[in-house]
Enzyme design. Structure first.
Site, PDB file in Angstrom:
ATOM      1  N   CYS A  74       0.837  -1.204   0.000  1.00 18.10           N
ATOM      2  CA  CYS A  74       0.000   0.000   0.000  1.00 18.10           C
ATOM      3  C   CYS A  74       0.871   1.252   0.000  1.00 18.10           C
ATOM      4  O   CYS A  74       1.790   1.374   0.805  1.00 18.10           O
ATOM      5  CB  CYS A  74      -0.894  -0.016   1.240  1.00 18.10           C
ATOM      6  SG  CYS A  74      -1.771   1.515   1.481  1.00 18.10           S
ATOM      7  N   CYS A 162      -7.717   1.508  -0.649  1.00 16.53           N
ATOM      8  CA  CYS A 162      -7.315   0.922   0.633  1.00 16.53           C
ATOM      9  C   CYS A 162      -7.378  -0.576   0.444  1.00 16.53           C
ATOM     10  O   CYS A 162      -8.432  -1.123   0.113  1.00 16.53           O
ATOM     11  CB  CYS A 162      -8.253   1.368   1.756  1.00 16.53           C
ATOM     12  SG  CYS A 162      -7.963   0.433   3.276  1.00 16.53           S
ATOM     13  N   ASP A 384     -19.044 -13.391  24.170  1.00 18.96           N
ATOM     14  CA  ASP A 384     -18.353 -12.659  23.087  1.00 18.96           C
ATOM     15  C   ASP A 384     -18.411 -11.151  23.353  1.00 18.96           C
ATOM     16  O   ASP A 384     -19.049 -10.399  22.632  1.00 18.96           O
ATOM     17  CB  ASP A 384     -19.021 -13.001  21.737  1.00 18.96           C
ATOM     18  CG  ASP A 384     -18.280 -12.408  20.548  1.00 18.96           C
ATOM     19  OD1 ASP A 384     -17.171 -11.869  20.735  1.00 18.96           O
ATOM     20  OD2 ASP A 384     -18.809 -12.489  19.428  1.00 18.96           O
ATOM     21  N   CYS A 411     -11.958 -10.180  21.306  1.00 22.97           N
ATOM     22  CA  CYS A 411     -11.153  -9.366  20.384  1.00 22.97           C
ATOM     23  C   CYS A 411     -10.060  -8.645  21.163  1.00 22.97           C
ATOM     24  O   CYS A 411      -9.417  -7.735  20.652  1.00 22.97           O
ATOM     25  CB  CYS A 411     -12.025  -8.380  19.612  1.00 22.97           C
ATOM     26  SG  CYS A 411     -13.031  -7.346  20.677  1.00 22.97           S
TER      27      CYS A 411
HETATM   28  N1  SAH Z   1     -21.602 -12.136  19.122  1.00 16.39           N
HETATM   29  C1  SAH Z   1     -21.833 -11.089  18.149  1.00 16.39           C
HETATM   30  C2  SAH Z   1     -21.430  -9.711  18.625  1.00 16.39           C
HETATM   31  C3  SAH Z   1     -20.085  -9.551  19.293  1.00 16.39           C
HETATM   32  S1  SAH Z   1     -19.544  -7.886  19.529  1.00 16.39           S
HETATM   33  C4  SAH Z   1     -21.192 -11.438  16.830  1.00 16.39           C
HETATM   34  O1  SAH Z   1     -20.363 -12.351  16.728  1.00 16.39           O
HETATM   35  O2  SAH Z   1     -21.522 -10.790  15.822  1.00 16.39           O
HETATM   36  C5  SAH Z   1     -19.993  -7.530  21.177  1.00 16.39           C
HETATM   37  C6  SAH Z   1     -21.442  -7.162  21.331  1.00 16.39           C
HETATM   38  O3  SAH Z   1     -21.640  -6.908  22.734  1.00 16.39           O
HETATM   39  C7  SAH Z   1     -21.887  -5.888  20.608  1.00 16.39           C
HETATM   40  O4  SAH Z   1     -23.017  -6.178  19.830  1.00 16.39           O
HETATM   41  C8  SAH Z   1     -22.222  -4.904  21.748  1.00 16.39           C
HETATM   42  O5  SAH Z   1     -23.314  -4.058  21.438  1.00 16.39           O
HETATM   43  C9  SAH Z   1     -22.581  -5.849  22.885  1.00 16.39           C
HETATM   44  N2  SAH Z   1     -22.439  -5.370  24.269  1.00 16.39           N
HETATM   45  C10 SAH Z   1     -21.531  -4.490  24.764  1.00 16.39           C
HETATM   46  N3  SAH Z   1     -21.647  -4.399  26.112  1.00 16.39           N
HETATM   47  C11 SAH Z   1     -22.646  -5.242  26.486  1.00 16.39           C
HETATM   48  C12 SAH Z   1     -23.231  -5.597  27.740  1.00 16.39           C
HETATM   49  N4  SAH Z   1     -22.797  -5.065  28.893  1.00 16.39           N
HETATM   50  N5  SAH Z   1     -24.211  -6.502  27.730  1.00 16.39           N
HETATM   51  C13 SAH Z   1     -24.663  -7.050  26.585  1.00 16.39           C
HETATM   52  N6  SAH Z   1     -24.159  -6.749  25.365  1.00 16.39           N
HETATM   53  C14 SAH Z   1     -23.148  -5.860  25.313  1.00 16.39           C
END
Ligand code: SAH
Length: 456
Positions: A74, A162, A384, A411
């Protein structure tokens, strides 16, 4: 100890890499961090910042090059803050990410027996982003500029390509940039907090090719929107939704809470494996679809469902993981804090005729307590969370629910490691698989399997 002075030029051998991908040179035991330097390289560098416990150097010359070094493809790489690892072979990037996980888990806490697998990588680690969030600004000569921010700044680098974004997004960006100039549309100024267009957001369904284009505006009045919509529709027939999102805040958050549809559908559709998903502009959706399929498949392998289990999908977004697992479970309960995402999850369950699902809007740490008081007994819990990890009450309630297996996707492995220490009281952290969701960048995604100790 050798003296370390600002602006001094030194040579040294790189002995390690930080989680930001910076090379580490040590003078006695004092560390100097040097962006763009690779392990084992003999380098010449200039000290640009000298602090009590560390210094930052700027790479001047690579005296002996590592086999892992490649020429970044890039042209913006040296300035742009988007990618950090383009100077490294992809194999080395995957190894480095695994190494970071090893360092975090094997060096601290009761995890020395946890198996850490090879990072699951991409065959072609470019053009993977299905969502582009492109800042819009103006140059000193009042030309519209669009591109990503310079490293550690909010200066926009005007770019016309990009290499990690979907190719179509780059075409949309270039055409929109031309039209914004042509129509003399007002562009937001981050310093004065005035004027209109802040960001262009583009999202594409990986399997459906449906495209959503969102203009993020400061304030609601957007007089020339119809002209832009007509041009976009004509030039990009696969655009199925054009939206305006209003963001009046002065923070760095990209999207505001309110949006309206200027053309087409409110949501786009996509598929992951057999399941179809509707995705709203405000809902989270994994940005690397082909790797998401591998991530979810790994999560499913870890879950070992037999069809009899109750599954909790916590932090569920639009229900992607839960709906993926529903055909193999007795019942799936999902929880997510964003109302629009929960609405998407419910619609997606109906659309896919998955009747054994229930989604709740709320904080995972609150809703899990409700589930416990209702006597719900999960066999498997999917976790997650966002980068900050889980709330401690969530984890202590999870221990009381006592599922056989916990599959924790993260993540940010350092908050995952912190949370794992709480779960370790009752669970064996058996295995972690890093999955490369963000090639060319230092971001690491992992999926971890915890098994209840009395189940082993
Ligand atoms: N499992 C999903 C999203 C993961 S990202 C997938 O794989 O697509 C994390 C998610 O947690 C987001 O959608 C965010 O809005 C949510 N989030 C953040 N804090 C939270 C909380 N305290 N309780 C519930 N959800 C939450």
């Amino acid at each position: 100890m050798e003296t370390i002075k600002k602006n001094e030029v030194k040579t040294g051998k790189v002995i390690d890499l930080t989680h930001e991908g910076h090379g580490v040179v040590k003078v006695d035991r004092y560390p100097i961090f040097i962006p763009n330097a690779l392990i084992d390289e003999e380098i010449k560098f200039k000290l640009i910042k000298v602090k009590k416990n560390f210094a930052i150097g700027k790479l001047i010359e690579v005296i002996s090059e590592s086999d892992d070094r490649v020429t970044p493809p890039c042209i913006y790489y040296a300035k742009c803050g988007g990618c950090q690892l383009q100077h490294m072979t992809y194999r080395a990037q995957l190894d480095m990410k695994r190494e970071q996980v090893v360092n975090l888990f094997h060096r601290k806490g009761p995890f020395e027996n946890t198996v850490i697998k090879e990072t699951i990588g991409m065959v072609n680690p470019w053009r993977y982003r299905n969502k582009s969030q492109i800042p819009v600004g103006q140059s000193n000569s009042n030309q519209v500029i669009m591109g990503f921010y310079r490293q550690r700044s909010h200066d926009i680098i005007d770019m016309d390509s990009c290499l990690i974004q979907d190719r179509q997004h780059q075409e949309v960006m270039n055409r929109v940039k031309y039209w914004l100039n042509e129509l003399n549309i007002s562009i937001y100024n981050e310093k004065t907090k005035t004027s209109l267009i802040r960001h262009l957001v583009v999202r594409t369904g990986y399997h459906t090719d449906e495209m959503m284009v969102i203009f993020v505006t400061n304030g609601a009045t957007f007089k020339q929107s119809e002209l832009l919509v007509n041009k976009l529709k004509k030039e990009f027939p696969n655009i199925t939704s054009i939206k305006q999102n209003i963001n009046n805040s002065h923070s760095n958050v990209i999207m505001g809470r309110q949006s309206m549809t200027l053309y087409g559908k409110d949501k786009i559709e996509d598929q992951l494996s057999e399941v179809t998903y509707h995705i709203s502009d405000l809902s989270f959706y994994q940005i690397n679809s082909s790797q998401t399929e591998k991530l979810y498949q790994q999560a499913l392998n870890y879950a070992q469902l037999t069809g009899k289990e109750i599954v909790l999908d916590t932090y569920c977004g639009i229900g992607t993981i839960g709906l993926y697992m529903a055909p193999l479970a007795k019942h799936v309960y999902g929880v997510e804090v964003v109302p629009q995402a929960i609405k998407d999850a419910e619609d997606n369950a109906t659309k896919n005729q998955l009747k054994n699902t229930t989604f709740e809007c709320g904080k995972a740490e609150d809703v899990i307590l409700t589930w416990k008081s209702q006597g719900i007994k999960p066999g498997v819990v999917m976790v997650d969370p966002p980068r900050k990890g889980c709330d401690e009450t969530f984890l202590t309630t999870l221990l009381k629910l006592n599922p056989k297996r916990i599959v924790y996707i993260s993540c940010n492995p350092s908050t995952q490691q912190r949370d794992a220490q709480i779960l370790a009281e009752q669970y064996e952290l058996v295995e972690i698989t890093p999955v490369d969701m963000f090639p060319q960048t230092t971001h690491i995604e992992t999926v971890a399997l915890f098994v209840r100790k009395d189940e082993e």
